[in-house]
Design an enzyme around this catalytic site. Structure first.
Site, short mmCIF file in Angstrom:
data_model
loop_
_atom_site.label_atom_id
_atom_site.label_comp_id
_atom_site.label_asym_id
_atom_site.label_seq_id
_atom_site.Cartn_x
_atom_site.Cartn_y
_atom_site.Cartn_z
N ASN A 157 -3.28 -5.78 -5.30
CA ASN A 157 -2.44 -5.94 -6.49
C ASN A 157 -0.95 -6.05 -6.19
O ASN A 157 -0.24 -6.81 -6.84
CB ASN A 157 -2.73 -4.84 -7.53
CG ASN A 157 -2.56 -3.45 -6.98
OD1 ASN A 157 -2.66 -3.23 -5.77
ND2 ASN A 157 -2.29 -2.51 -7.84
N GLU A 256 -5.96 7.02 -2.60
CA GLU A 256 -5.18 6.60 -3.77
C GLU A 256 -6.09 5.67 -4.57
O GLU A 256 -6.23 4.50 -4.22
CB GLU A 256 -3.92 5.85 -3.34
CG GLU A 256 -2.87 6.72 -2.70
CD GLU A 256 -2.11 7.58 -3.70
OE1 GLU A 256 -2.35 7.45 -4.92
OE2 GLU A 256 -1.29 8.40 -3.25
N CYS A 290 -2.52 0.50 -10.80
CA CYS A 290 -3.42 1.67 -10.86
C CYS A 290 -2.96 2.70 -11.88
O CYS A 290 -3.78 3.34 -12.54
CB CYS A 290 -3.49 2.32 -9.49
SG CYS A 290 -1.86 2.63 -8.78
N GLU A 467 1.25 9.89 -1.64
CA GLU A 467 2.12 8.88 -1.06
C GLU A 467 3.50 9.09 -1.67
O GLU A 467 3.64 9.77 -2.68
CB GLU A 467 1.62 7.46 -1.39
CG GLU A 467 0.24 7.15 -0.84
CD GLU A 467 0.20 6.81 0.64
OE1 GLU A 467 1.16 7.15 1.36
OE2 GLU A 467 -0.80 6.23 1.08
P1 NAD Z 1 -11.19 -2.31 -3.57
O1 NAD Z 1 -11.58 -0.89 -3.50
O2 NAD Z 1 -12.21 -3.30 -3.90
O3 NAD Z 1 -10.59 -2.77 -2.16
C1 NAD Z 1 -9.50 -2.08 -1.55
C2 NAD Z 1 -9.59 -2.26 -0.06
O4 NAD Z 1 -10.73 -1.54 0.42
C3 NAD Z 1 -9.77 -3.69 0.39
O5 NAD Z 1 -9.04 -3.89 1.57
C4 NAD Z 1 -11.27 -3.77 0.64
O6 NAD Z 1 -11.61 -4.77 1.56
C5 NAD Z 1 -11.55 -2.39 1.19
N1 NAD Z 1 -12.92 -1.88 1.01
C6 NAD Z 1 -13.77 -2.12 -0.03
N2 NAD Z 1 -14.93 -1.47 0.17
C7 NAD Z 1 -14.81 -0.79 1.34
C8 NAD Z 1 -15.68 0.06 2.09
N3 NAD Z 1 -16.90 0.35 1.67
N4 NAD Z 1 -15.24 0.57 3.26
C9 NAD Z 1 -13.99 0.29 3.70
N5 NAD Z 1 -13.13 -0.53 3.05
C10 NAD Z 1 -13.53 -1.05 1.87
O7 NAD Z 1 -9.94 -2.33 -4.53
P2 NAD Z 1 -9.15 -3.60 -5.03
O8 NAD Z 1 -10.03 -4.30 -5.98
O9 NAD Z 1 -8.58 -4.33 -3.86
O10 NAD Z 1 -7.93 -2.90 -5.79
C11 NAD Z 1 -8.02 -2.47 -7.10
C12 NAD Z 1 -8.25 -0.99 -7.14
O11 NAD Z 1 -7.26 -0.31 -6.39
C13 NAD Z 1 -8.11 -0.42 -8.54
O12 NAD Z 1 -9.13 0.51 -8.77
C14 NAD Z 1 -6.77 0.26 -8.54
O13 NAD Z 1 -6.64 1.29 -9.46
C15 NAD Z 1 -6.71 0.75 -7.14
N6 NAD Z 1 -5.32 1.00 -6.72
C16 NAD Z 1 -4.90 2.28 -6.62
C17 NAD Z 1 -3.59 2.55 -6.28
C18 NAD Z 1 -3.07 3.96 -6.16
O14 NAD Z 1 -2.01 4.15 -5.62
N7 NAD Z 1 -3.77 4.96 -6.64
C19 NAD Z 1 -2.70 1.48 -6.04
C20 NAD Z 1 -3.18 0.19 -6.16
C21 NAD Z 1 -4.50 -0.05 -6.50
#
Ligand code: NAD
Length: 486
Positions: A157, A256, A290, A467
């Site tokens: 994002n 996070e 998020c 963070e």
């Molecule tokens: P996602 O969980 O699909 O992917 C995030 C990352 O994790 C990617 O690099 C992906 O390739 C990797 N990943 C996915 N499954 C994995 C696994 N089983 N093992 C290891 N790595 C894995 O998330 P997204 O769709 O890229 O991002 C959106 C999500 O992120 C939303 O839920 C949002 O709320 C969250 N987010 C949280 C924060 C925060 O600071 N709390 C900030 C930004 C986004």
């Protein structure tokens, strides 16, 4: 690298030990343009052996980086900040292309990215231990030591900004990194790592980047025996999967995760300001934030008047592919399909779309992953659109009676990332803030977190660890106690 991005489709490879490295399997993933759905890039799909190469490269670079005088590490972090500012146009263009967000919005995010490095460069010397009085005859003290290889797994994002948020404190205290950006947004981290090593004095191997899908490349990083800490930012689903893998290794994590953050409007709040703020917050970055205030809790005495103001503010928000639109498309096809799915769910649940709630009809929004900002009323907190993170520009408005009711509804969620409230009663403001189960609470202006100095992270299923701020340094160090018999 930058000239490669100018080509179409461009090819992205891993960055390991200061070199561009092709995937050992020869496999690449297609990356689609969010503005029109066409293939714009081929992204390396990393195997276990690619991850192993990156982790070993980081591990080899660790002693030099750990033992460097902190002030000298800080100077390199300042170089990284300067390099981001110098290349803001290039990096913004790359990030706008991959995420679809309007190009004029990315420079602000990159400015914060630079500031992470600046902020932690200034903190390299505060990573002190303490001396402990254990009685005469002994000298006892603590040391805060880096973990070694930190795996940093990132979402799509706000790509480089989120990378800097995790990496700047980790590097500041002497860790080395293998970064795994989202397979949807890999370009800027690769480019940044290259600049860091080739132009900023960062020793090769201190920052490596492996590309590929989460369940293969990301998971390989989590289970690698030389990885000593994982900092993950992403979905609850992936956070749980990583948590299971990490449990087998007793591997420390910062998680996070997502949110369904309550944004509470009391009848004594500034309703005009609150309406504009609420509209901006749930549509910012097309809702892909998020900590977005995606559950709007409005006191019933002002509900109807407030919704009118809110809808008027939302109607002014422009959606489109052109740079001057304030909301671009969703970044990925999967996310687009997910958000469309929630329109059907909301309808079945009996919510009322007072604006949006259907695919756009405008001719210029037919290609690509565009969604119109959508506000639902008649939402109760047990509906899926009130409980699940949509991660799109979709707002659920829920009525409440009084303060106790607002707190009850606000906390009735699995998540606990952020919360906001509007009131002119200062006692109520702090009373309610203390009772909200969330890692950040905003009073009289809901912000989504450009404050790098303020600790950020989740309660409940929004994660753990912090963070930003000084607290983040503690999440990237482990504590040793040394005692000498005098
Ligand atoms: P996602 O969980 O699909 O992917 C995030 C990352 O994790 C990617 O690099 C992906 O390739 C990797 N990943 C996915 N499954 C994995 C696994 N089983 N093992 C290891 N790595 C894995 O998330 P997204 O769709 O890229 O991002 C959106 C999500 O992120 C939303 O839920 C949002 O709320 C969250 N987010 C949280 C924060 C925060 O600071 N709390 C900030 C930004 C986004």
């Amino acid at each position: 690298m930058s000239s490669a991005v100018a080509a179409s489709p461009y090819t992205l490879n891993h960055f390991i030990g200061g070199q561009s490295v092709a995937p050992s399997s020869g496999t690449y993933l297609d990356k689609l343009d969010p503005r029109n759905g066409e293939v714009i890039a081929r992204v390396a799909s990393g195997s276990e052996s690619d991850v192993d190469q990156a982790v070993r490269s980081a591990h080899a670079a660790f002693p030099e980086w750990r033992d460097m005088r902190p002030m000298d590490r800080g100077r390199i972090l300042l170089n990284l900040a300067a390099k981001i500012r110098e290349n803001v146009k290039l990096l913004a263009a790359m990030e706008s292309k991959e995420t679809g967000k309007p190009a004029n919005q990315v420079p602000n995010e990159l400015e914060t990215t630079a500031r992470y490095f600046e902020y932690y460069a200034g903190l390299v010397n505060i990573n002190h231990g303490e001396t402990i009085n254990v009685g005469a005859g002994f000298h006892s003290y603590t040391r805060r030591e880096p973990y070694g290889v930190v795996g940093s797994i990132l979402p799509w994002n706000v790509p480089l900004n989120q990378a800097a948020r995790a990496m700047a404190p980790a590097l500041a205290v002497g860790n080395v990194i293998v970064g795994k950006p989202s397979e949807e947004t890999s370009a800027t981290l690769c480019e940044f790592a290259r600049m860091a090593v080739e132009q900023c004095g960062l020793p090769a191997g201190v920052l490596n980047v492996v590309l590929g899908p989460g369940r293969t490349t990301g998971a390989a990083l989590v289970v690698h025996p030389l990885v000593r800490k994982i900092a993950f930012t992403g979905s609850l689903r992936a956070g749980k999967e990583i948590g299971h893998l990490a449990a087998d290794r007793i591997l420390p994590l910062t998680l996070e995760l997502g949110g369904k953050s309550p944004h509470i409007v009391f009848e004594d709040g500034d309703l005009d300001k609150a309406a504009v703020n609420a509209a901006v917050i749930f549509t910012r970055n097309c809702g892909q934030i998020c900590s977005s205030g995606s559950r709007l809790l409005v006191q019933e005495s002002v509900h109807d008047a407030f919704v009118e103001k809110l809808v008027a503010a939302v109607a002014k928000i422009s959606v489109g592919p052109e740079p001057e639109a304030s909301v671009g498309p969703l970044a990925t096809k999967a996310q687009y399909e997910k958000v469309q799915g929630y329109f059907d769910i909301a309808k079945q649940e009996g919510a009322t779309a007072v604006i949006g709630g259907a695919p756009p009809t405008e001719p210029n929004l037919q290609k690509g992953f565009f969604v119109k900002p959508t506000v639902y009323t008649n939402v109760t907190n047990d509906m899926r659109i009130a409980r699940e993170e949509v991660f799109g520009p979709v707002l659920s408005v829920i009525k409440f009676k009084d303060e106790a009711d607002a707190i009850r509804i606000a906390n009735d969620t699995d998540y606990g990332l952020a919360a906001g409230l509007w009131t002119s009663n200062i006692s109520r403001a702090h009373r309610v803030a203390a009772l909200l189960e969330a890692g950040q609470v905003y009073i009289n202006e809901y912000q989504t977190g450009a404050m790098i100095e303020a600790p950020f992270g989740g309660y409940k299923m929004s994660g753990y660890g912090r963070e930003k701020g000084v607290e983040s340094l503690h999440c990237y160090t482990q504590l040793k106690c040394v005692t000498l018999k005098l």
